[in-house]
Design a protein around this motif. Structure first.
Motif, PDB file in Angstrom:
ATOM      1  N   ALA A   1       0.992  -1.015  -0.262  1.00  0.00           N
ATOM      2  CA  ALA A   1      -0.109  -0.223   0.513  1.00  0.00           C
ATOM      3  C   ALA A   1       0.793   0.958  -0.069  1.00  0.00           C
ATOM      4  CB  ALA A   1      -0.669  -0.211   1.444  1.00  0.00           C
ATOM      5  N   LEU A   2       1.600   1.286   0.435  1.00  0.00           N
ATOM      6  CA  LEU A   2       3.032   2.384   1.001  1.00  0.00           C
ATOM      7  C   LEU A   2       3.106   2.664  -0.688  1.00  0.00           C
ATOM      8  CD1 LEU A   2       4.210   4.713   2.735  1.00  0.00           C
ATOM      9  CD2 LEU A   2       5.918   3.048   3.186  1.00  0.00           C
ATOM     10  N   MET A   3       3.744   1.625  -0.835  1.00  0.00           N
ATOM     11  CA  MET A   3       5.028   1.570  -2.394  1.00  0.00           C
ATOM     12  C   MET A   3       4.014   2.057  -3.606  1.00  0.00           C
ATOM     13  SD  MET A   3       7.926   1.399  -1.691  1.00  0.00           S
ATOM     14  CE  MET A   3       8.633   2.043  -3.161  1.00  0.00           C
ATOM     15  N   ALA A   4       2.699   1.468  -3.401  1.00  0.00           N
ATOM     16  CA  ALA A   4       1.916   1.732  -4.456  1.00  0.00           C
ATOM     17  C   ALA A   4       1.428   3.803  -4.156  1.00  0.00           C
ATOM     18  CB  ALA A   4       0.618   1.560  -4.201  1.00  0.00           C
ATOM     19  N   LEU A   5       0.704   3.942  -2.781  1.00  0.00           N
ATOM     20  CA  LEU A   5       1.086   5.847  -2.508  1.00  0.00           C
ATOM     21  C   LEU A   5       2.161   6.306  -3.396  1.00  0.00           C
ATOM     22  CD1 LEU A   5      -0.781   7.974  -1.557  1.00  0.00           C
ATOM     23  CD2 LEU A   5      -0.065   6.996   0.768  1.00  0.00           C
ATOM     24  N   THR A   6       3.679   5.876  -3.052  1.00  0.00           N
ATOM     25  CA  THR A   6       4.237   6.364  -3.668  1.00  0.00           C
ATOM     26  C   THR A   6       4.684   6.474  -5.042  1.00  0.00           C
ATOM     27  OG1 THR A   6       5.883   5.878  -1.501  1.00  0.00           O
ATOM     28  CG2 THR A   6       6.984   6.707  -3.226  1.00  0.00           C
ATOM     29  N   ARG A   7       4.365   4.831  -5.366  1.00  0.00           N
ATOM     30  CA  ARG A   7       4.327   5.843  -7.362  1.00  0.00           C
ATOM     31  C   ARG A   7       3.557   6.225  -7.605  1.00  0.00           C
ATOM     32  NH1 ARG A   7       3.364  -0.612  -9.385  1.00  0.00           N
ATOM     33  NH2 ARG A   7       1.357   0.107  -8.755  1.00  0.00           N
ATOM     34  N   GLY A   8       2.179   6.532  -7.300  1.00  0.00           N
ATOM     35  CA  GLY A   8       1.062   7.253  -7.297  1.00  0.00           C
ATOM     36  C   GLY A   8       1.643   8.456  -7.242  1.00  0.00           C
ATOM     37  N   LEU A   9       1.960   9.586  -6.098  1.00  0.00           N
ATOM     38  CA  LEU A   9       2.641  10.406  -6.024  1.00  0.00           C
ATOM     39  C   LEU A   9       3.684  11.402  -7.124  1.00  0.00           C
ATOM     40  CD1 LEU A   9       2.982  10.346  -2.191  1.00  0.00           C
ATOM     41  CD2 LEU A   9       1.149  11.452  -3.555  1.00  0.00           C
ATOM     42  N   ALA A  10       4.579  10.299  -7.641  1.00  0.00           N
ATOM     43  CA  ALA A  10       5.424   9.849  -8.137  1.00  0.00           C
ATOM     44  C   ALA A  10       5.240  10.816  -9.535  1.00  0.00           C
ATOM     45  CB  ALA A  10       6.430   8.692  -7.876  1.00  0.00           C
ATOM     46  N   ARG A  11       3.924   9.400  -9.573  1.00  0.00           N
ATOM     47  CA  ARG A  11       3.739   9.629 -11.535  1.00  0.00           C
ATOM     48  C   ARG A  11       2.697  11.242 -11.981  1.00  0.00           C
ATOM     49  NH1 ARG A  11       6.475   6.476 -11.768  1.00  0.00           N
ATOM     50  NH2 ARG A  11       6.247   4.624 -13.296  1.00  0.00           N
ATOM     51  N   GLU A  12       1.786  11.632 -10.216  1.00  0.00           N
ATOM     52  CA  GLU A  12       1.007  12.860 -10.108  1.00  0.00           C
ATOM     53  C   GLU A  12       1.849  13.634 -10.236  1.00  0.00           C
ATOM     54  OE1 GLU A  12      -1.694  14.982  -6.270  1.00  0.00           O
ATOM     55  OE2 GLU A  12      -1.425  13.041  -6.877  1.00  0.00           O
ATOM     56  N   ALA A  13       2.645  14.337  -9.582  1.00  0.00           N
ATOM     57  CA  ALA A  13       3.824  14.901  -9.491  1.00  0.00           C
ATOM     58  C   ALA A  13       4.950  15.418 -10.607  1.00  0.00           C
ATOM     59  CB  ALA A  13       4.901  15.670  -7.622  1.00  0.00           C
ATOM     60  N   GLY A  14       5.662  14.204 -10.563  1.00  0.00           N
ATOM     61  CA  GLY A  14       6.830  13.831 -11.996  1.00  0.00           C
ATOM     62  C   GLY A  14       7.509  14.442 -11.117  1.00  0.00           C
ATOM     63  N   MET A  15       7.772  13.387  -9.659  1.00  0.00           N
ATOM     64  CA  MET A  15       8.612  12.994  -8.695  1.00  0.00           C
ATOM     65  C   MET A  15       9.410  12.182  -9.134  1.00  0.00           C
ATOM     66  SD  MET A  15       8.275  13.252  -4.602  1.00  0.00           S
ATOM     67  CE  MET A  15       7.216  12.377  -4.341  1.00  0.00           C
ATOM     68  N   GLY A  16      10.642  12.208  -9.034  1.00  0.00           N
ATOM     69  CA  GLY A  16      11.804  11.169  -9.605  1.00  0.00           C
ATOM     70  C   GLY A  16      11.763  10.564  -7.861  1.00  0.00           C
ATOM     71  N   VAL A  17      12.002   9.031  -7.488  1.00  0.00           N
ATOM     72  CA  VAL A  17      12.176   8.632  -6.573  1.00  0.00           C
ATOM     73  C   VAL A  17      12.965   7.311  -6.568  1.00  0.00           C
ATOM     74  CG1 VAL A  17      10.974   7.172  -4.154  1.00  0.00           C
ATOM     75  CG2 VAL A  17       9.582   8.569  -5.903  1.00  0.00           C
ATOM     76  N   LEU A  18      13.749   7.713  -5.579  1.00  0.00           N
ATOM     77  CA  LEU A  18      15.630   6.859  -5.064  1.00  0.00           C
ATOM     78  C   LEU A  18      14.875   6.318  -4.437  1.00  0.00           C
ATOM     79  CD1 LEU A  18      18.086   5.694  -6.140  1.00  0.00           C
ATOM     80  CD2 LEU A  18      19.246   8.079  -4.875  1.00  0.00           C
ATOM     81  N   PHE A  19      15.031   4.652  -3.838  1.00  0.00           N
ATOM     82  CA  PHE A  19      14.919   4.308  -2.632  1.00  0.00           C
ATOM     83  C   PHE A  19      15.891   2.538  -3.118  1.00  0.00           C
ATOM     84  CE2 PHE A  19      11.366   1.878  -5.875  1.00  0.00           C
ATOM     85  CZ  PHE A  19      11.765   0.408  -5.500  1.00  0.00           C
ATOM     86  N   THR A  20      16.209   2.391  -1.759  1.00  0.00           N
ATOM     87  CA  THR A  20      17.074   1.397  -1.118  1.00  0.00           C
ATOM     88  C   THR A  20      15.953   0.433  -0.712  1.00  0.00           C
ATOM     89  OG1 THR A  20      17.755   2.210   1.003  1.00  0.00           O
ATOM     90  CG2 THR A  20      19.383   2.636  -0.872  1.00  0.00           C
ATOM     91  N   GLU A  21      16.101  -0.685  -1.029  1.00  0.00           N
ATOM     92  CA  GLU A  21      15.451  -1.588  -0.197  1.00  0.00           C
ATOM     93  C   GLU A  21      15.522  -2.926  -0.525  1.00  0.00           C
ATOM     94  OE1 GLU A  21      12.577  -2.958   1.800  1.00  0.00           O
ATOM     95  OE2 GLU A  21      12.179  -1.214   0.941  1.00  0.00           O
ATOM     96  N   HIS A  22      15.538  -4.192   0.678  1.00  0.00           N
ATOM     97  CA  HIS A  22      15.509  -5.656   0.411  1.00  0.00           C
ATOM     98  C   HIS A  22      15.097  -6.016   0.144  1.00  0.00           C
ATOM     99  CE1 HIS A  22      20.067  -4.967   2.184  1.00  0.00           C
ATOM    100  NE2 HIS A  22      19.371  -4.266   3.034  1.00  0.00           N
ATOM    101  N   SER A  23      13.837  -6.373   0.588  1.00  0.00           N
ATOM    102  CA  SER A  23      12.260  -6.640  -0.057  1.00  0.00           C
ATOM    103  C   SER A  23      12.627  -7.190  -1.724  1.00  0.00           C
ATOM    104  CB  SER A  23      10.775  -6.416   0.345  1.00  0.00           C
ATOM    105  OG  SER A  23      11.215  -6.572   1.761  1.00  0.00           O
ATOM    106  N   MET A  24      12.631  -8.222  -2.434  1.00  0.00           N
ATOM    107  CA  MET A  24      12.792  -7.781  -3.725  1.00  0.00           C
ATOM    108  C   MET A  24      10.982  -8.296  -4.290  1.00  0.00           C
ATOM    109  SD  MET A  24      15.671  -8.612  -4.607  1.00  0.00           S
ATOM    110  CE  MET A  24      15.766  -6.981  -3.502  1.00  0.00           C
ATOM    111  N   ASP A  25       9.737  -8.220  -2.870  1.00  0.00           N
ATOM    112  CA  ASP A  25       9.018  -8.587  -4.162  1.00  0.00           C
ATOM    113  C   ASP A  25       8.532  -6.902  -4.315  1.00  0.00           C
ATOM    114  OD1 ASP A  25       8.696  -8.077  -0.982  1.00  0.00           O
ATOM    115  OD2 ASP A  25       6.818  -8.081  -1.230  1.00  0.00           O
ATOM    116  N   VAL A  26       8.497  -5.707  -3.426  1.00  0.00           N
ATOM    117  CA  VAL A  26       8.877  -4.775  -4.178  1.00  0.00           C
ATOM    118  C   VAL A  26       9.316  -3.782  -4.660  1.00  0.00           C
ATOM    119  CG1 VAL A  26       8.864  -2.666  -2.865  1.00  0.00           C
ATOM    120  CG2 VAL A  26       8.056  -4.075  -0.889  1.00  0.00           C
TER     121      VAL A  26
END
Length: 264
Positions: A189-214
């Motif tokens: 839910a958090l990552m879907a929300l982040t992706r929506g905000l990124a697309r809406e605002a044209g915001m680039g997102v750089l994230f580190t992550e250990h969960s491969m499903d994410v």
């Protein structure tokens, strides 16, 4: 998943290097990040992910290389100056004020954005209240506005932190292990929300992550580091199939496929 992003780089990293004593933590890392794009930075422990992240954010000073945001050099600037230029940040352990309400946490971020000093003897309950509530609406927490942040589920605390991070309308958002400590449903839910905000605002997102499903579910591109160097950089499916990633990142035989549900 939509992957339509701007062709012009928002963030451009060239030759980024950092040593600690005789240890080369980051060695000549190059990559671009487009507006609206989500780029996952992954790798085994000690790969240089955190160092790269903190060099971009200004918490560490690079020995060599360049980090440019919309053409402006960030290397050598303090984190607060980088924040002013439009770089938001979330942390592996959520940074919120537990004793304040959800709305007051966001209002604190708005006070910082507006460079306002506030007396510790005065409550900021009414400061930019409508804007704070609008931000909470965007992250799905408007109905929790009056609850103390300490009373929230951890997944909701992460949403509050996200609202705080985007309070100054950043063009680039840095997320350090955004789903750490959250349940599977919360992290998606958090990552879907982040992706929506990124697309809406044209915001680039750089994230580190250990969960491969994410990583494979939400990244437009994946950048893999090992021993401070780039091992692979490309679309999630091409990175998943890369023999170097299989051998170096996961320590597997190249023929053994990487599954989306695998976690580092």
């Amino acid at each position: 998943m939509s992957t339509e992003v701007s062709s012009q780089p928002l963030l451009s990293v060239r030759g980024l290097s950092k040593a600690f004593g005789g240890v080369l933590a980051v060695q000549g890392v190059d990559f671009d990040l487009a507006a609206g794009e989500m780029l996952a930075l992954i790798g085994p422990n000690g790969a240089g992910k955190s160092t790269t992240f903190n060099l971009i954010n200004g918490q560490l000073r690079a020995d060599a290389g360049s980090v440019r945001l919309q053409g402006q050099e960030l290397c050598g600037l303090a984190p607060r100056h980088i924040w002013r230029l439009g770089v938001g940040r979330t942390f592996q352990i959520a940074e919120t004020f537990g004793s304040l309400t959800v709305a007051e946490n966001v209002q604190m971020a708005l006070l910082s954005r507006d460079r306002r000093l506030w007396s510790p003897w005065r409550r900021a309950t009414h400061y930019q209240r409508a804007e704070a509530l609008a931000l909470l609406q965007r992250v799905g927490l408007a109905d929790q506005a009056e609850r103390p942040c300490a009373a929230l589920a951890y997944g909701d605390v992460k949403r509050v932190e996200l609202a705080m991070a985007v309070a100054h309308n950043p063009c680039l958002l840095l997320m350090d292990e955004p789903t750490a400590g959250t349940a599977p449903g919360e992290r998606h839910a958090l990552m879907a929300l982040t992706r929506g905000l990124a697309r809406e605002a044209g915001m680039g997102v750089l994230f580190t992550e250990h969960s491969m499903d994410v990583v494979f579910g939400y990244a437009d591109r994946v950048l893999v580091l090992a021993r401070g160097q780039t091992v692979a950089d490309g679309a999630p499916e091409s990175v998943r199939a890369d023999a170097r990633v299989q051998a170096l990142y996961l320590g597997r035989q190249a023929a053994e496929p990487l599954k989306a549900e695998d976690a580092a």
